[in-house]
Design a protein around this motif. Structure first.
Motif, PDB file in Angstrom:
ATOM      1  N   LEU A 203       0.856  -1.186   0.000  1.00 43.58           N
ATOM      2  CA  LEU A 203       0.000   0.000   0.000  1.00 43.58           C
ATOM      3  C   LEU A 203       0.889   1.232   0.000  1.00 43.58           C
ATOM      4  O   LEU A 203       1.554   1.528   0.982  1.00 43.58           O
ATOM      5  N   THR A 206      -2.030   5.138  -5.004  1.00 45.75           N
ATOM      6  CA  THR A 206      -2.279   4.491  -6.293  1.00 45.75           C
ATOM      7  C   THR A 206      -1.769   5.219  -7.536  1.00 45.75           C
ATOM      8  O   THR A 206      -2.188   4.871  -8.631  1.00 45.75           O
ATOM      9  N   ARG A 211      -5.570  -0.011  -7.581  1.00 46.47           N
ATOM     10  CA  ARG A 211      -5.465  -0.061  -6.123  1.00 46.47           C
ATOM     11  C   ARG A 211      -5.080  -1.455  -5.642  1.00 46.47           C
ATOM     12  O   ARG A 211      -5.339  -2.455  -6.313  1.00 46.47           O
ATOM     13  N   ASN A 212      -4.471  -1.504  -4.472  1.00 40.17           N
ATOM     14  CA  ASN A 212      -4.193  -2.764  -3.787  1.00 40.17           C
ATOM     15  C   ASN A 212      -5.105  -2.885  -2.576  1.00 40.17           C
ATOM     16  O   ASN A 212      -5.342  -1.893  -1.876  1.00 40.17           O
TER      17      ASN A 212
ATOM     18  N   ILE B  68      -4.845   5.775   1.987  1.00 47.85           N
ATOM     19  CA  ILE B  68      -4.781   4.369   2.402  1.00 47.85           C
ATOM     20  C   ILE B  68      -5.769   4.190   3.554  1.00 47.85           C
ATOM     21  O   ILE B  68      -5.642   4.837   4.595  1.00 47.85           O
ATOM     22  N   TYR B  80     -13.690  -1.849   1.722  1.00 44.58           N
ATOM     23  CA  TYR B  80     -12.745  -1.812   0.591  1.00 44.58           C
ATOM     24  C   TYR B  80     -13.388  -2.238  -0.723  1.00 44.58           C
ATOM     25  O   TYR B  80     -12.840  -1.987  -1.785  1.00 44.58           O
ATOM     26  N   ASP B  86      -6.383   2.396  -2.096  1.00 48.25           N
ATOM     27  CA  ASP B  86      -5.629   1.353  -1.382  1.00 48.25           C
ATOM     28  C   ASP B  86      -6.268   1.117  -0.009  1.00 48.25           C
ATOM     29  O   ASP B  86      -6.581   2.073   0.708  1.00 48.25           O
TER      30      ASP B  86
END
Ligand code: SF4
Lengths: 357, 271
Positions: A203, A206, A211-212, B68, B80, B86
C-alpha cells in the motif's frame, strides 16, 4: 556496540543486541515492541540505533498493538520486525495469523522463557509447538529458525528477512533467554547489503497503478480453500528448499543426540569435549530450521544409529518431530528439563551411559 | 447549483445550436472513487452515506491517489469493496495500530481508519486511546450506531441505557453493564488530539456538516497538525428494529441526548 564495525573486526555483544544489529543490517526499517524480560536488550538496542539509521522505533502499548503496527508497516512495503518473550508471543498470535492470511512478510523474535503462564524469566524451550505448528488460529506454518550461538543469532536474523520476503510469510526466530543474554564475539561485516524483494502488492497510494487491497477475509468457502491450497503449496516448497541443519561428530556415530538452541549448545560440548570417555561414538543432530524440520536427514542417520537421545528444555515437544522422522528405525529417548532449568553436560552424559553403555 | 454554465442562458440570446453535452447539467453523480456496485448494507443504514462522503471528500481534496484506508471488523468489514483506493483490513479493534505502522512508513500518504463502536470503543479501546495519545497523524472515522450490527445486534459500549439488544433483552442496565461510553469526551482528556467532533447523517443539514468536518479532519492530517476523530451517530434500522425514518428520528430525538452533537475539540480554532 560500534554499529559501523570496520572490516574484519569482531564485536563482543549479547544475542539480543546481535539480533537488533543484524535486523538493521538486513534492511529492517520498522520495529514495534513491548517490554518483557529476557529480551529487553534487543528493544533497547533498536530504540537507540534504528532512528539514527533511517528507521522507525515504536514502544507499543501492548504486544497486540506491536504486532499490528508491524502488520501496518509490512503492508506499507517496508521490512518490519517485532520481538518478545513467550507470554508476549502468545499475545502476538492473532496478528501472526492475520499476517499469514494477508501474505505479509515480517520477522518475529521469541527469546523464550519458562511457562506456562507468567512462569519465570529463565531460559526454556516450551514454545516449540507454538512456533512450528502455526501458533494462532487457522491452517498455517511459520518458518522457525533456532540459533545456538550469538553469531548464529546474527546470521539467522539476517536470513529471516530474506525468507520472509521470498515466501511472503512471517518468520519466527526461536531463541531463548540464554542465547539472548549471553555475550560472544560476533562478526557482522560479512552480511551483504540487504536486497528486499519488490513489493507490487504494498500500500503506497495508487499513482500509476490499480489499487491494492490487503485482506484475509475470503467469504466463499471455495475461495478460502483455494487460498489455503496455495499456502500449502508454498509450504511444500519451503519444506523442499529451506531445511537447514548441522551434524557435529563422527560419521560412524552409534548414538545421536538431538537438540536445538541452548540444549544443543550443551550437547555439542559432550561431542567435542566430553567430560569422560564414552564407550560409544556420539554425534549431535541439530536442526537449525525447526520448521521445516530436517526429517529426511534424521531418517538417514537413524538407519545407522543404535539410539537417539533428545534433549529439550520442555516436557518434550521436538521429540514428536524426531519420532515422526525416525519412524521406528531406532529407539528414541528423552531428557526433558522444565521450569527454566538448563540440562548440564554431566546430566546428559549420565543419561547416555545409562541408556546406551 | 454549481454545475457549469451550459443552459444558463437566461436573458442571453444565443444563435448557435447547443450540443447535448452543453445542455446536460450534472446535478448529482457518483463520486469517482465510489465503485459502481451494490453494497451489502441494509436500507437506511448510515454506512452508505458515510462511504459516499468519504469518496467525495478524498476526491475534493485531491488525495484519492494518496489515500490508504484501514477497514474494521464489523458491518463495514467490506468497505474496501466500495471505495476505490488502497485498503487493508485490520483484526478486530487493531485498526489504529495498523494505521500507525502505515503512516509512520508513509508520512506523506493520507491514512485513515473506518471503525464501528464495538471495534473502536470495546475490543480496540487500548489501540484507540494510545494512537490518540501519541498524536498519530491519522484520521479516525468512528461510526457509532450503539449496537453490534454484523453479529446480529448485541450490546455495544455505546448502547443507550434501557436500549434492548440481543444481550440486554430487558434493556441496558447500568448497574451491571455500565454507561454509554463517550469516546470524544474521553479522548478530550488527552493532550495530543487536534480535532474531536460528533455529528450525524440523518438530515441533509447534518450530512453537509459531517462532510465539512470530515474534510477538516483530513486537512489536519495533510497539514501535519495531528490526530483527528470524527464520531458519526449512524442509524442501524435493522437491529434497532425500526423503519429507516424511525431510526433517523430516534437519533435526533433520543440518541443525541446521550451523545450531544458538536465539536468537542478543535485545536486549530483555539489557536
Ligand atoms: S446491521 Fe445495521 S449497521 Fe449493519 S448494515 Fe444493517 S443497518 Fe447497517
Amino acid at each position: 556496540m560500534d554499529s559501523e564495525q570496520p572490516e574484519g573486526k569482531v564485536a563482543l555483544v549479547s544475542g539480543n543486541e546481535a539480533a537488533g544489529e543484524a535486523a538493521i543490517r538486513a534492511g529492517c526499517r520498522f520495529y514495534a515492541g513491548y517490554p518483557i524480560t529476557p529480551q529487553n536488550e534487543l528493544t533497547a538496542y533498536i530504540a537507540d540505533q534504528l532512528p539514527l539509521r533511517g528507521g522507525v522505533f515504536i514502544q507499543a502499548e501492548s504486544e497486540l498493538a506491536a504486532i499490528n503496527m508491524v502488520f501496518g508497516a509490512s503492508a506499507a512495503g517496508t521490512r518490519a520486525m517485532t520481538s518478545s518473550s513467550s507470554p508476549g508471543i502468545s499475545l502476538k498470535q492473532e496478528g501472526i495469523s492475520y499476517m499469514v492470511g494477508c501474505e505479509l512478510p515480517a520477522v518475529i523474535i521469541n527469546v523464550q522463557r519458562a511457562g506456562p503462564g507468567l512462569g519465570n524469566i529463565s531460559p526454556a524451550q516450551g514454545d516449540y509447538y507454538q512456533a512450528t505448528r502455526g501458533g494462532g488460529h487457522g491452517d498455517y506454518r511459520c518458518i522457525s529458525l533456532a540459533p545456538f550461538s550469538v553469531q548464529e543469532v546474527c546470521d539467522l536474523t539476517y536470513l529471516a528477512f530474506d525468507l520472509a520476503d521470498a515466501y511472503r510469510t512471517p518468520v519466527i526466530l526461536l531463541a531463548d533467554g540464554m542465547i539472548g543474554q549471553m555475550m560472544e564475539p560476533v562478526r557482522f561485516d560479512h552480511l551483504p547489503a540487504p536486497s528486499p524483494t519488490p513489493r507490487p502488492w504494498a500500500l503506497t497510494g495508487t499513482p500509476g497503478r490499480k489499487r491494492n487491497v490487503i485482506k484475509s477475509l475470503r467469504l466463499p468457502p471455495e475461495e478460502l480453500e483455494a487460498f489455503n491450497l496455495k499456502l500449502q503449496d508454498v509450504y511444500a516448497t519451503i519444506e523442499q528448499r529451506e531445511v537447514r541443519l548441522e551434524v557435529t561428530g563422527p560419521d560412524d556415530a552409534e548414538v545421536l543426540l538431538a537438540a536445538y538452541g541452548t540444549s544443543a549448545r550443551i550437547c555439542r560440548q559432550i561431542v567435542e569435549r566430553p567430560l569422560r570417555q564414552l564407550p560409544f561414538k556420539v554425534a549431535l543432530f541439530r536442526p537449525i530450521t525447526l520448521w521445516p524440520f530436517p526429517t529426511a536427514k534424521l531418517a538417514e542417520l537413524a538407519e545407522k544409529a543404535r539410539g537417539i537421545l533428545v534433549v529439550e528444555m520442555s516436557a518434550g515437544q521436538m521429540v514428536d518431530d524426531v519420532r515422526m522422522a525416525v519412524a521406528g528405525r531406532c529407539p528414541i529417548e528423552l531428557l526433558a528439563r522444565m521450569g527454566g532449568n538448563i540440562p548440564s553436560a554431566a546430566e546428559i552424559t549420565e543419561k547416555l551411559i545409562t541408556l546406551f553403555a | 447549483m454549481r454545475s457549469g454554465n451550459a443552459g444558463n442562458g437566461m436573458g442571453k440570446k444565443t444563435t448557435t445550436k447547443r450540443t447535448e453535452s452543453e445542455v446536460k447539467r450534472v446535478l448529482y453523480e457518483r463520486p469517482r472513487a465510489l465503485l459502481d456496485v451494490h453494497t451489502h448494507y441494509c436500507a437506511g443504514c448510515g454506512h452508505g452515506t458515510m462511504h459516499r462522503l468519504l469518496a467525495e471528500v478524498l476526491e475534493e481534496l485531491g488525495v484519492l491517489e494518496q489515500a490508504i484506508g484501514v477497514a474494521p471488523v464489523g458491518c463495514a468489514v467490506l468497505a474496501y469493496d466500495y471505495v476505490d483506493i488502497d485498503w487493508t483490513e485490520a483484526a478486530h479493534g487493531r485498526a489504529p495500530a495498523v494505521a500507525t505502522g502505515l503512516k509512520r512508513v508513509h508520512p506523506d500518504k493520507v491514512v485513515f481508519t473506518y471503525q464501528g463502536d464495538g471495534d473502536l470503543a470495546s475490543i480496540g479501546m487500548a489501540e484507540t486511546i494510545h494512537a490518540a495519545n501519541r498524536g498519530e497523524n491519522i484520521t479516525v472515522i468512528f461510526i457509532n450506531n450503539a449496537i453490534y450490527g454484523m453479529t446480529q445486534g448485541q450490546m455495544a459500549p455505546t448502547t443507550l441505557i434501557g436500549q434492548k439488544t440481543k444481550t440486554t433483552p430487558r434493556g441496558r442496565d447500568p448497574e451491571t453493564t455500565g454507561y454509554p461510553l463517550k469516546v470524544c469526551e474521553l479522548l478530550d482528556q488527552l493532550v495530543a488530539p487536534v480535532l474531536l467532533a460528533r455529528t450525524t447523517v440523518v438530515t441533509p443539514k447534518h450530512v453537509r456538516q459531517t462532510k465539512a468536518l470530515l474534510k477538516k479532519a483530513f486537512q489536519c492530517q495533510m497539514e501535519n497538525v495531528g490526530y483527528s476523530l470524527i464520531e458519526v451517530l449512524s442509524p442501524c434500522p435493522t437491529y434497532w428494529h425500526m423503519t429507516p425514518m424511525e431510526a433517523y428520528h430516534f437519533i435526533e430525538q433520543t440518541v443525541t441526548d446521550s451523545f450531544p452533537l458538536g465539536v468537542i475539540r478543535d485545536v486549530k480554532d483555539r489557536a
